[in-house]
Design a protein around this motif. Structure first.
Motif, mmCIF file in Angstrom:
data_model
loop_
_atom_site.group_PDB
_atom_site.id
_atom_site.type_symbol
_atom_site.label_atom_id
_atom_site.label_comp_id
_atom_site.label_asym_id
_atom_site.label_seq_id
_atom_site.Cartn_x
_atom_site.Cartn_y
_atom_site.Cartn_z
ATOM 1 N N VAL A 79 34.421 -18.717 105.150
ATOM 2 C CA VAL A 79 33.221 -17.878 105.111
ATOM 3 C C VAL A 79 33.592 -16.468 105.574
ATOM 4 O O VAL A 79 34.122 -16.277 106.671
ATOM 5 C CB VAL A 79 32.105 -18.457 106.001
ATOM 6 N N GLY A 80 33.355 -15.485 104.730
ATOM 7 C CA GLY A 80 33.689 -14.100 105.053
ATOM 8 C C GLY A 80 35.117 -13.702 104.769
ATOM 9 O O GLY A 80 35.497 -12.549 105.017
ATOM 10 N N VAL A 81 35.924 -14.632 104.244
ATOM 11 C CA VAL A 81 37.327 -14.302 104.010
ATOM 12 C C VAL A 81 37.475 -13.235 102.919
ATOM 13 O O VAL A 81 38.413 -12.434 102.944
ATOM 14 C CB VAL A 81 38.142 -15.575 103.670
ATOM 15 N N LEU A 82 36.552 -13.197 101.960
ATOM 16 C CA LEU A 82 36.617 -12.151 100.931
ATOM 17 C C LEU A 82 36.590 -10.763 101.560
ATOM 18 O O LEU A 82 37.350 -9.870 101.164
ATOM 19 C CB LEU A 82 35.456 -12.305 99.948
ATOM 20 N N GLY A 83 35.709 -10.580 102.529
ATOM 21 C CA GLY A 83 35.610 -9.276 103.171
ATOM 22 C C GLY A 83 36.812 -8.961 104.028
ATOM 23 O O GLY A 83 37.282 -7.811 104.074
ATOM 24 N N ARG A 84 37.338 -9.943 104.726
ATOM 25 C CA ARG A 84 38.506 -9.681 105.575
ATOM 26 C C ARG A 84 39.736 -9.359 104.733
ATOM 27 O O ARG A 84 40.522 -8.474 105.079
ATOM 28 C CB ARG A 84 38.742 -10.875 106.499
ATOM 29 N N VAL A 85 39.901 -10.056 103.614
ATOM 30 C CA VAL A 85 41.009 -9.724 102.712
ATOM 31 C C VAL A 85 40.818 -8.320 102.134
ATOM 32 O O VAL A 85 41.773 -7.537 102.037
ATOM 33 C CB VAL A 85 41.123 -10.772 101.587
ATOM 34 N N ALA A 112 44.388 -22.218 105.560
ATOM 35 C CA ALA A 112 42.966 -22.037 105.830
ATOM 36 C C ALA A 112 42.644 -22.342 107.289
ATOM 37 O O ALA A 112 41.829 -21.656 107.920
ATOM 38 C CB ALA A 112 42.133 -22.934 104.911
ATOM 39 N N ALA A 113 43.291 -23.341 107.858
ATOM 40 C CA ALA A 113 43.038 -23.702 109.256
ATOM 41 C C ALA A 113 43.483 -22.592 110.206
ATOM 42 O O ALA A 113 42.894 -22.416 111.282
ATOM 43 C CB ALA A 113 43.749 -25.013 109.596
ATOM 44 N N ASP A 114 44.498 -21.818 109.810
ATOM 45 C CA ASP A 114 45.049 -20.782 110.684
ATOM 46 C C ASP A 114 44.449 -19.395 110.422
ATOM 47 O O ASP A 114 44.867 -18.424 111.062
ATOM 48 C CB ASP A 114 46.562 -20.702 110.503
ATOM 49 N N LEU A 115 43.480 -19.281 109.517
ATOM 50 C CA LEU A 115 42.950 -17.962 109.152
ATOM 51 C C LEU A 115 42.389 -17.172 110.340
ATOM 52 O O LEU A 115 42.648 -15.968 110.443
ATOM 53 C CB LEU A 115 41.889 -18.114 108.059
ATOM 54 N N PRO A 116 41.628 -17.780 111.257
ATOM 55 C CA PRO A 116 41.120 -16.979 112.387
ATOM 56 C C PRO A 116 42.241 -16.371 113.226
ATOM 57 O O PRO A 116 42.164 -15.197 113.617
ATOM 58 C CB PRO A 116 40.293 -17.986 113.189
ATOM 59 N N LYS A 117 43.272 -17.137 113.542
ATOM 60 C CA LYS A 117 44.395 -16.619 114.323
ATOM 61 C C LYS A 117 45.128 -15.522 113.553
ATOM 62 O O LYS A 117 45.548 -14.509 114.137
ATOM 63 C CB LYS A 117 45.363 -17.744 114.673
ATOM 64 N N LEU A 118 45.301 -15.725 112.263
ATOM 65 C CA LEU A 118 46.010 -14.744 111.453
ATOM 66 C C LEU A 118 45.248 -13.420 111.418
ATOM 67 O O LEU A 118 45.840 -12.338 111.481
ATOM 68 C CB LEU A 118 46.198 -15.289 110.032
ATOM 69 N N TRP A 119 43.915 -13.504 111.337
ATOM 70 C CA TRP A 119 43.109 -12.278 111.329
ATOM 71 C C TRP A 119 43.233 -11.531 112.657
ATOM 72 O O TRP A 119 43.408 -10.301 112.678
ATOM 73 C CB TRP A 119 41.651 -12.606 111.037
ATOM 74 N N ASP A 120 43.164 -12.254 113.745
ATOM 75 C CA ASP A 120 43.305 -11.611 115.058
ATOM 76 C C ASP A 120 44.656 -10.920 115.166
ATOM 77 O O ASP A 120 44.759 -9.791 115.682
ATOM 78 C CB ASP A 120 43.153 -12.649 116.178
ATOM 79 N N ALA A 121 45.692 -11.575 114.667
ATOM 80 C CA ALA A 121 47.030 -10.984 114.725
ATOM 81 C C ALA A 121 47.124 -9.745 113.835
ATOM 82 O O ALA A 121 47.749 -8.741 114.207
ATOM 83 C CB ALA A 121 48.074 -12.025 114.313
ATOM 84 N N ALA A 122 46.518 -9.813 112.653
ATOM 85 C CA ALA A 122 46.547 -8.666 111.739
ATOM 86 C C ALA A 122 45.851 -7.460 112.351
ATOM 87 O O ALA A 122 46.329 -6.322 112.245
ATOM 88 C CB ALA A 122 45.891 -9.053 110.415
ATOM 89 N N MET A 123 44.718 -7.685 113.014
ATOM 90 C CA MET A 123 43.996 -6.570 113.636
ATOM 91 C C MET A 123 44.760 -6.029 114.841
ATOM 92 O O MET A 123 44.736 -4.816 115.113
ATOM 93 C CB MET A 123 42.604 -7.017 114.035
#
Length: 823
Positions: free
Chosen positions: A748-754, A793-804
């Motif tokens: 949910v919301g991955v389109l916007g984060r990408v 998909a399971a790691d997406l939240p951690k990956l986003w935090d790392a990217a930011m």
């Protein structure tokens, strides 16, 4: 739809008052006196608070309508007709019209003294009093439906008119015209109609009816080539100059009018004999016929004053705009009307109430500034209150001091791409002395730097793909009372929160659109403009099913109340919402390397049904169903009025992690496709498994293809070459991979984060900021569609935090970036 009311009784008189009753209203009046303040009262039978009394101010509670033009460089208009409407023109030139809907529950139309059509021509009013009152309470859709019953429905424009049209004030000749069309084709730019501005005709007069033989020595060959590309042809008309002696039809017009040759024939528009001669001879000589390509529609650019007489012929309160629109659209020249008669269409200004019968609108020579752009969503959508559903606006960026504001150019095109009509035009600002100092407006999108050209091209391509959705909404407008583009309060007129939302509008049945109409910074130039980062807010209305951000994929539950949706958007983005789970019909993208010319006119031999994300898809035990009907017909003739339309329906139910989809097809039209490719698209969902099921009566086995589309982060299931007659027996079944399980909500919301990660990475790459492992997480998130798996998909939240975190470190550590806070 039937009228909202039905007759009940009349004639009752009590205490000097007479009473008339319908199922919807009660009319009480004094039969012994002429109408005057307080002597006529109309009350809603559903709610007595909705009451109009003779003499009430029409502005009270009125939600406004529209006005003739934004000419003379107006940035905004005041649609309160009691005020000065245009800052640059007198009210006598504006035909300001009150809306037919009001928060007070009533709207009034005063036609006293207005001309009438008598034996197919205009005549002075014979009525001493002529007033219409719409007392529909807050049933705004009902008010518009009843107006269409009384005044005629809005015609459906040709389908190609809802694509991309191009014109510019430029001295085109036959070769440069074809070269300009080639420019669109070579750059994969959609183009659906070509319009010549005034330089097509004889030089000298502002208006003429004869092609310039010097610029177009082999006229028919050029017209045939344009038509061979599939493009209808329009031409600008300034009719005020009459018929001059050097016109090709001068002698024939003299004969028709009984005039001796030797003098120019003056413009005498309200004289029926002259008007018919102009239309039936001078215009007809230019028009396309069954055996000759000519001009397919007129751009009526009359702007020499809205006077009510010409050459001594006077009809009080008549205006030339409505007369020319009526003549050119309806073809009142004795021409045969039949099932294959081409649909009427003009480009012209608003001529007053009733002009909804003659689309399309041309809003005139407005100012191209940020303030002017910000006015357009309100102006365009509010015209729905008088049934004027197809305003078009000159689409070009600024000139002179704003010529280098490429962001303004992009945002103007995006706003037009999500408007009823998309039409490029530069009103002459694209050439002249400014060309030597590089401050001309740029009407050709490829004249902008590539960082701005690409968002413009994408906006046109997205519009091209939306044609089935747009056209279906247009075909249903007369029955539903709903314009394609309409104010937010049509969603729920009783909801106070939906008023004053002038920067957004309802777009078709299932979308809210709010184009960005403000710059990314007060002095943003270069890099900042190319990124175009803007914080923007869209209001999501109360809705039982909720909304999804069309770009970000974030979900909003609004069953109890609406909510503000705020996000940051970039130069390529047009913010908006889609109803959760809605099925949006689209034309699939053009294959790579194929032409994008004239796609809007094509019938639907391929259709995509895109299913918007919904809470139910990510929730254990979630269940939802939805359907959509898409309309197809020949797109050019009036045969649709005989019911000759094809209606394709897509229905789905989602439960237990599975989509069950079926189809239906009803009706038909001559020339309809024999086969159809059907695509089912599921954005922001993991890869799925799919199967096609056909009825036992199916004549062949159909091919199918299931792929994962990285750009939409979802599966696309294509059913190929389905025989149209067998479509009702076809169904599809797609299942979510249970391995995604706990990771599913992370999508949910991955389109916007990408999307945001891509903006960041591209900006850093263009700036040449040192790269390496210091942005590995950012790069991985950008490429989420390529790497999608249950583990990813399971790691997406951690990956986003790392990217930011990586991005913040780069912003803090790079001296060039650190010196500019906007970057």
């Amino acid at each position: 739809s039937p009228p909202k009311g039905a007759w009940l009784s009349d004639g009752a008189v009590s205490n000097d008052w007479a009473e008339l009753n319908t199922t919807g209203i009660c009319v009480r009046y004094r039969p012994d006196v002429s109408p005057d303040a307080g002597t006529v009262v109309v009350t809603s039978r559903a709610n007595e608070l909705f009451r109009w009394t003779w003499g009430d101010d029409p502005a009270d509670g009125n939600l406004r309508g529209t006005a003739r033009t934004m000419d003379a460089g107006a940035e905004t208009l005041d649609l309160n007709c009691n005020n000065k409407v245009s800052p640059t023109m007198d009210n006598s030139q504006m035909h300001c019209t009150w809306g037919l809907v009001s928060r007070k529950g009533w709207a009034v139309v005063n036609d006293t003294g207005m001309p009438v059509l008598s034996e197919d021509w205009f005549a002075p009013s014979r009525n001493t009093v002529d007033v219409s009152v719409f007392v529909h309470g807050l049933d705004f859709k009902g008010a518009m439906v009843d107006f269409f019953h009384a005044a005629g429905p809005p015609p459906t424009p040709p389908r190609w008119a809802l694509g991309t049209m191009f014109t510019r004030w430029f001295n085109f000749d036959s070769d440069s015209t074809i070269a300009a069309i080639d420019d669109f084709e070579s750059r994969s730019m959609p183009l659906d109609a070509w319009i010549f501005d005034m330089n097509w005709h004889l030089y000298g007069p502002w208006g003429a009816f004869t092609w310039n033989a010097n610029s177009f020595p082999r006229l028919q060959s050029m017209l045939d080539e344009i038509r061979g590309r599939g493009l209808p042809i329009g031409a600008n008309m300034h009719e005020h100059d009459g018929i001059r002696q050097n016109e090709q039809t001068y002698a024939e017009v003299c004969k028709a009018l009984g005039r001796a040759p030797g003098q120019d024939i003056p413009f005498d528009l309200y004289n029926q004999s002259y008007a018919m001669a102009q239309e039936h001879i001078a215009i007809a000589e230019l028009d396309s016929t069954a055996i000759r390509q000519g001009i397919d529609f007129s751009w009526i650019d009359y702007q020499q004053g809205e006077d009510d007489h010409f050459e001594g012929t006077r009809v009080p309160n008549l205006n030339p705009t409505i007369v020319l629109n009526y003549l050119r659209f309806t073809g009142k020249v004795g021409a045969q009307q039949g099932p294959t008669w081409p649909r009427g269409m003009v480009l012209s200004r608003w001529g007053g109430l009733g002009n909804h019968r003659y689309p399309l609108g041309f809003s005139g020579d407005q100012a191209h500034s940020w303030k002017g752009l910000a006015f357009l969503p309100y102006f365009t959508s509010t015209a729905a209150n008088v049934g004027y559903n197809y305003w078009s606006h000159d689409t070009v960026g600024g000139d002179q001091g704003d010529a280098a504001d490429y962001e303004l150019s992009v945002r103007w095109v995006q706003t037009s791409a999500w408007s009823p009509v998309l039409r490029f035009h530069d009103k002459g600002a694209g050439n002249g002395q400014c060309s030597t100092s590089d401050v001309c407006a740029r009407v050709s999108p490829w004249d902008l730097p590539n960082a701005f050209f690409e968002p413009i091209r994408r906006a046109l391509q997205e519009r091209d793909e939306l044609i089935p959705y747009i056209y279906t909404a247009a075909t249903k407008s007369a029955a539903t009372g709903l314009a394609l583009v309409r104010p937010m309060y049509y969603e729920d007129p009783a909801d106070d929160s939906l008023y004053g939302l002038d920067a957004q509008y309802l777009f078709g049945p299932d979308m809210v659109i709010s184009p960005i109409t403000a710059p990314s910074g007060p002095e943003a130039k270069g890099f900042e403009q190319a990124l175009g980062a803007v914080n923007w807010t869209v209001f999501a209305p109360r809705s039982p099913g909720g909304w999804v951000d069309r770009l970000n994929g974030d979900l909003y539950s609004t069953a109890e109340a609406g909510t503000q949706v705020r996000s940051v958007y970039g130069i390529s983005d047009v913010p908006g919402l889609v109803r959760q789970g809605a099925v949006v019909p689209l034309r699939p993208p053009a294959p790579r390397g194929s032409s994008r010319l004239a796609r809007a006119k094509q019938t639907l031999d391929a259709i995509e049904f895109r299913i918007a994300p919904a809470d139910a898809f990510y929730t254990p035990g979630g269940r939802i169903s939805a359907s959509v009907e898409v309309v197809d017909d020949d797109g050019v003739s009036t045969d649709y009025l005989n019911g000759n339309q094809l209606r394709i329906t897509c229905n789905y139910t989602f439960r237990g992690g599975r989509f069950d989809v079926d189809f239906n097809a009803a009706g038909g039209f001559p020339g309809q496709p024999y086969r159809v490719d059907v695509r089912l698209a599921f954005p922001q969902l993991p890869p799925m498994k799919g199967s096609l099921v056909t009825s036992a009566e199916a004549s062949i086995n159909y091919d199918e293809e299931l792929v994962y589309d990285r750009s939409m982060l979802g599966s696309v299931f294509t059913l190929k070459g389905i025989l149209l007659r067998e479509l009702p027996g076809v169904s599809a079944h797609l299942e979510l991979d249970p391995a995604y399980g706990a990771g599913l909500p992370n999508l949910v919301g991955v389109l916007g984060r990408v999307r945001r990660a891509r903006y960041i990475k591209d900006a850093l790459d263009r700036l040449g900021v040192t790269y390496g492992d210091n942005r590995a997480s950012l790069t991985s998130y950008v490429l989420a569609g390529t790497q999608m798996s249950p583990e990813f998909a399971a790691d997406l939240p951690k990956l986003w935090d790392a990217a930011m975190a990586e991005t913040k470190a780069l912003l803090d550590g790079d001296k060039g970036l650190k010196s500019d806070s906007r970057r």
